[in-house]
Design a protein around this motif. Structure first.
Motif, PDB file in Angstrom:
ATOM      1  N   ARG A 146       0.890  -1.268   0.104  1.00  0.00           N
ATOM      2  CA  ARG A 146      -0.020  -0.043  -0.060  1.00  0.00           C
ATOM      3  C   ARG A 146       0.652   1.346   0.027  1.00  0.00           C
ATOM      4  NH1 ARG A 146      -4.961  -1.643  -1.436  1.00  0.00           N
ATOM      5  NH2 ARG A 146      -5.818  -3.069  -0.041  1.00  0.00           N
ATOM      6  N   GLU A 147       2.058   1.247   0.366  1.00  0.00           N
ATOM      7  CA  GLU A 147       2.979   2.439   0.814  1.00  0.00           C
ATOM      8  C   GLU A 147       3.358   2.970  -0.667  1.00  0.00           C
ATOM      9  OE1 GLU A 147       5.384  -1.084   1.608  1.00  0.00           O
ATOM     10  OE2 GLU A 147       3.641  -0.359   2.422  1.00  0.00           O
ATOM     11  N   LEU A 148       3.143   2.195  -1.732  1.00  0.00           N
ATOM     12  CA  LEU A 148       3.642   2.565  -3.189  1.00  0.00           C
ATOM     13  C   LEU A 148       2.670   3.592  -3.569  1.00  0.00           C
ATOM     14  CD1 LEU A 148       4.592  -0.817  -4.790  1.00  0.00           C
ATOM     15  CD2 LEU A 148       6.187   0.860  -3.733  1.00  0.00           C
ATOM     16  N   ILE A 149       1.526   3.946  -3.022  1.00  0.00           N
ATOM     17  CA  ILE A 149       0.486   4.879  -3.470  1.00  0.00           C
ATOM     18  C   ILE A 149      -0.209   4.456  -4.410  1.00  0.00           C
ATOM     19  CG2 ILE A 149      -0.061   7.396  -3.974  1.00  0.00           C
ATOM     20  CD1 ILE A 149       2.678   7.893  -2.308  1.00  0.00           C
ATOM     21  N   GLY A 150       0.438   4.128  -5.712  1.00  0.00           N
ATOM     22  CA  GLY A 150      -0.121   3.519  -6.951  1.00  0.00           C
ATOM     23  C   GLY A 150       1.044   3.127  -7.687  1.00  0.00           C
ATOM     24  N   GLY A 151       0.535   2.237  -9.013  1.00  0.00           N
ATOM     25  CA  GLY A 151       1.501   1.846  -9.830  1.00  0.00           C
ATOM     26  C   GLY A 151       2.096   0.503  -9.098  1.00  0.00           C
ATOM     27  N   VAL A 152       3.076  -0.010  -9.876  1.00  0.00           N
ATOM     28  CA  VAL A 152       3.673  -1.054  -9.596  1.00  0.00           C
ATOM     29  C   VAL A 152       5.283  -1.243  -9.379  1.00  0.00           C
ATOM     30  CG1 VAL A 152       1.902  -2.745 -10.348  1.00  0.00           C
ATOM     31  CG2 VAL A 152       4.095  -2.208 -11.901  1.00  0.00           C
ATOM     32  N   ARG A 153       5.825  -2.000  -8.734  1.00  0.00           N
ATOM     33  CA  ARG A 153       7.453  -2.150  -8.787  1.00  0.00           C
ATOM     34  C   ARG A 153       7.598  -3.640  -8.820  1.00  0.00           C
ATOM     35  NH1 ARG A 153       9.258  -1.143  -3.062  1.00  0.00           N
ATOM     36  NH2 ARG A 153       9.082   0.935  -3.702  1.00  0.00           N
ATOM     37  N   ASP A 162      10.721   0.276 -11.274  1.00  0.00           N
ATOM     38  CA  ASP A 162       9.676   1.034 -10.206  1.00  0.00           C
ATOM     39  C   ASP A 162       8.935   1.875 -11.035  1.00  0.00           C
ATOM     40  OD1 ASP A 162       8.430   2.057  -7.937  1.00  0.00           O
ATOM     41  OD2 ASP A 162      10.467   2.407  -6.850  1.00  0.00           O
ATOM     42  N   GLY A 163       7.809   1.687 -11.129  1.00  0.00           N
ATOM     43  CA  GLY A 163       6.691   2.742 -11.964  1.00  0.00           C
ATOM     44  C   GLY A 163       5.643   2.906 -10.783  1.00  0.00           C
ATOM     45  N   SER A 164       6.286   2.775  -9.345  1.00  0.00           N
ATOM     46  CA  SER A 164       5.218   3.352  -8.512  1.00  0.00           C
ATOM     47  C   SER A 164       4.928   4.898  -8.513  1.00  0.00           C
ATOM     48  CB  SER A 164       5.602   2.630  -7.141  1.00  0.00           C
ATOM     49  OG  SER A 164       6.859   3.389  -6.915  1.00  0.00           O
ATOM     50  N   ALA A 165       4.034   5.308  -7.805  1.00  0.00           N
ATOM     51  CA  ALA A 165       3.806   6.705  -7.588  1.00  0.00           C
ATOM     52  C   ALA A 165       4.816   7.154  -6.404  1.00  0.00           C
ATOM     53  CB  ALA A 165       2.159   6.908  -6.911  1.00  0.00           C
ATOM     54  N   ARG A 166       4.857   6.423  -5.680  1.00  0.00           N
ATOM     55  CA  ARG A 166       6.028   6.991  -4.651  1.00  0.00           C
ATOM     56  C   ARG A 166       7.349   7.144  -5.335  1.00  0.00           C
ATOM     57  NH1 ARG A 166       5.909   7.284  -0.088  1.00  0.00           N
ATOM     58  NH2 ARG A 166       5.931   5.848   1.744  1.00  0.00           N
ATOM     59  N   ALA A 167       7.685   6.480  -6.221  1.00  0.00           N
ATOM     60  CA  ALA A 167       9.019   6.625  -7.071  1.00  0.00           C
ATOM     61  C   ALA A 167       8.976   7.724  -7.736  1.00  0.00           C
ATOM     62  CB  ALA A 167       9.403   5.476  -7.907  1.00  0.00           C
ATOM     63  N   GLN A 168       7.762   8.043  -8.656  1.00  0.00           N
ATOM     64  CA  GLN A 168       7.515   9.204  -9.169  1.00  0.00           C
ATOM     65  C   GLN A 168       7.439  10.403  -8.416  1.00  0.00           C
ATOM     66  OE1 GLN A 168       4.072   8.393 -11.519  1.00  0.00           O
ATOM     67  NE2 GLN A 168       5.189   6.827 -12.733  1.00  0.00           N
ATOM     68  N   LEU A 169       7.172  10.423  -7.246  1.00  0.00           N
ATOM     69  CA  LEU A 169       6.925  11.502  -6.310  1.00  0.00           C
ATOM     70  C   LEU A 169       8.399  12.059  -5.757  1.00  0.00           C
ATOM     71  CD1 LEU A 169       3.716  11.009  -4.275  1.00  0.00           C
ATOM     72  CD2 LEU A 169       4.204  12.940  -5.735  1.00  0.00           C
TER      73      LEU A 169
END
Length: 178
Positions: A146-153, A162-169
């Motif tokens: 859940r801590e990824l916020i959105g997307g996948v890793r 890492d295509g997660s929203a957390r990585a993009q942020l």
């Protein structure tokens, strides 16, 4: 003292050669999974570490727990591990065996961490894309994070996509600080 993975390697390679020669990679995979599960049990771990028990007695515990599901070769393997005080290495032996088996079969394991549940269609699409990218068959394990916020890793061996929203942020934050 050597790392457990280093000590486990020759055992994993020996079992792999034995399994490959007997065309029994799948069977040995199951056997090692079962042995590793038995080795994780707290009562079994206490018995393995009990100096009052001989290696033959400790091996007998494993063999009796898995009675009927071990071949003669598997029982001998347990006895060798017990004699050499290596039963606690069953988990890393299994991991290395699986890596060798996957290499032989042209399979790569991928861990997919997703912020949300993925549908079967999404998983199938992801597998297809990963197989195209790697040129190998992909065995996928999906885990909810859940801590990824959105997307996948996606973790493929030692590579991370890492295509997660957390990585993009995090990337946006770094760009704004520069």
């Amino acid at each position: 003292m050597a790392e457990p993975t280093t000590v486990a390697r020759p055992y994993a390679e020996a079992v792999f050669r034995l399994a490959a020669a007997g065309d029994a990679l799948g069977k040995w995979s199951e056997v090692l999974r079962a042995l590793a599960l038995v080795a994780q049990d707290e009562r079994v771990r206490m018995a393995v570490g009990d100096p009052k028990l001989s290696p033959a007695q400790v091996a007998g515990i494993f063999i009796s727990i898995l009675s009927g599901s071990l071949t003669g070769d598997a029982e001998n393997f347990v006895r060798v591990l017990a004699e050499n005080g290596r039963l606690e290495l069953l988990a890393p032996i299994r991991e290395q065996f699986e890596a060798l088996k996957n290499e032989r079969e042209g399979v790569i394991e991928a861990e997919v961490q997703s912020a949300f549940e993925l549908s079967e269609a999404q998983v199938a699409d992801l597998v297809q894309r990963l197989e195209k990218k790697t040129g190998r068959k992909v065995r996928i394990r999906v885990r909810l994070e859940r801590e990824l916020i959105g997307g996948v890793r996606v973790i493929l061996g030692d590579k991370v996509i890492d295509g997660s929203a957390r990585a993009q942020l995090a990337a946006l934050e770094t760009a704004l600080k520069a």
